[in-house]
Design a protein around this motif. Structure first.
Motif, PDB file in Angstrom:
ATOM      1  N   TRP A 138      14.952   9.665 -41.782  1.00 16.57           N
ATOM      2  CA  TRP A 138      13.907   9.343 -40.810  1.00 16.57           C
ATOM      3  C   TRP A 138      13.594   7.871 -40.988  1.00 16.57           C
ATOM      4  N   PHE A 144       5.314  15.662 -35.801  1.00 13.66           N
ATOM      5  CA  PHE A 144       5.783  14.281 -35.795  1.00 13.66           C
ATOM      6  C   PHE A 144       5.745  13.635 -34.411  1.00 13.66           C
ATOM      7  N   GLU A 145       5.128  14.290 -33.458  1.00 15.61           N
ATOM      8  CA  GLU A 145       5.012  13.691 -32.121  1.00 15.61           C
ATOM      9  C   GLU A 145       4.149  12.434 -32.197  1.00 15.61           C
ATOM     10  N   GLY A 146       4.599  11.380 -31.544  1.00 17.88           N
ATOM     11  CA  GLY A 146       3.859  10.125 -31.520  1.00 17.88           C
ATOM     12  C   GLY A 146       4.055   9.251 -32.742  1.00 17.88           C
ATOM     13  N   TRP A 147       4.959   9.607 -33.640  1.00 12.85           N
ATOM     14  CA  TRP A 147       5.166   8.856 -34.875  1.00 12.85           C
ATOM     15  C   TRP A 147       6.035   7.625 -34.700  1.00 12.85           C
ATOM     16  N   ASP A 148       6.771   7.505 -33.618  1.00 12.97           N
ATOM     17  CA  ASP A 148       7.681   6.392 -33.403  1.00 12.97           C
ATOM     18  C   ASP A 148       8.723   6.323 -34.521  1.00 12.97           C
ATOM     19  N   ARG A 160       8.558  19.947 -35.437  1.00 12.24           N
ATOM     20  CA  ARG A 160       8.676  18.873 -34.437  1.00 12.24           C
ATOM     21  C   ARG A 160       7.311  18.371 -33.947  1.00 12.24           C
ATOM     22  N   PRO A 161       6.379  19.265 -33.570  1.00  8.84           N
ATOM     23  CA  PRO A 161       5.078  18.773 -33.085  1.00  8.84           C
ATOM     24  C   PRO A 161       4.289  17.963 -34.126  1.00  8.84           C
ATOM     25  N   ASP A 174      10.285  24.464 -34.067  1.00  6.25           N
ATOM     26  CA  ASP A 174       9.222  24.439 -33.054  1.00  6.25           C
ATOM     27  C   ASP A 174       7.847  24.197 -33.657  1.00  6.25           C
TER      28      ASP A 174
END
Length: 167
Positions: free
Chosen positions: A7, A136-140, A133-134, A130
């Motif tokens: 990552w 890490f949303e918005g982590w760029d 994943r959410p 499922d």
């Protein structure tokens, strides 16, 4: 089957924050973290700082020799006291037989993890995607992933995990 993921974060501190999130997800049994390492590369530094993560699960770790040689190959710097010369030969031979860790993977990481960034290298399994994943949303963050077959994972563990325990 294990997954080796890298990552990449656009800041030198992103990898540490992501690791904390992943540890929380592991406590919720949404992912199994088997082994890993953090790379931070402050702007202006000649080389990155690396840290092997120990005690993620206690079992199934590849060990410092694996991470040291992989980082030496990617960043051309040894870590954890590993000597470069003979170590590269051992790493190259072991990784050449692991379809997931090849020259293309090394090149991708080398090109993307640069001064001013950080990276989290993980060997993980059993991810509930499922739910992970959410988190890490918005982590760029950019995910560089390679799946290891059971056979490839066994070869890496044989080459690097058990060898470390014997020393």
């Amino acid at each position: 089957m294990a997954t080796l993921t890298v990552w990449r974060f656009p800041t030198p501190t992103g990898s540490e924050a992501a690791l904390n999130t992943l540890k929380d997800l592991q406590k919720q049994q949404l992912i199994t973290l088997q082994d890993g390492a953090v790379v931070t590369w402050p702007e202006g530094a000649k080389k990155p700082k690396t840290r092997h993560l120990v005690n993620l699960t206690g079992a199934a770790a590849l060990g410092g020799a694996f991470w040291g040689m992989l980082f030496g190959l990617i960043f051309l710097v040894p870590i954890l006291g590993m000597a470069v010369g003979a170590a590269f030969g051992a790493l190259g031979g072991s990784l050449a037989h692991s379809g997931g860790i090849d020259e293309s993977f090394v090149k991708q990481v080398r090109e993307r993890v640069t001064p001013g960034t950080s990276a989290l290298f993980l060997l993980s399994s059993d991810a509930v995607l499922d739910r992970v994943r959410p988190a890490f949303e918005g982590w760029d963050a950019e995910l560089i992933q390679t799946n290891l077959s059971t056979e490839e994972e066994s070869r890496l563990r044989e080459a690097f995990g058990e060898e470390q325990e014997a020393h």
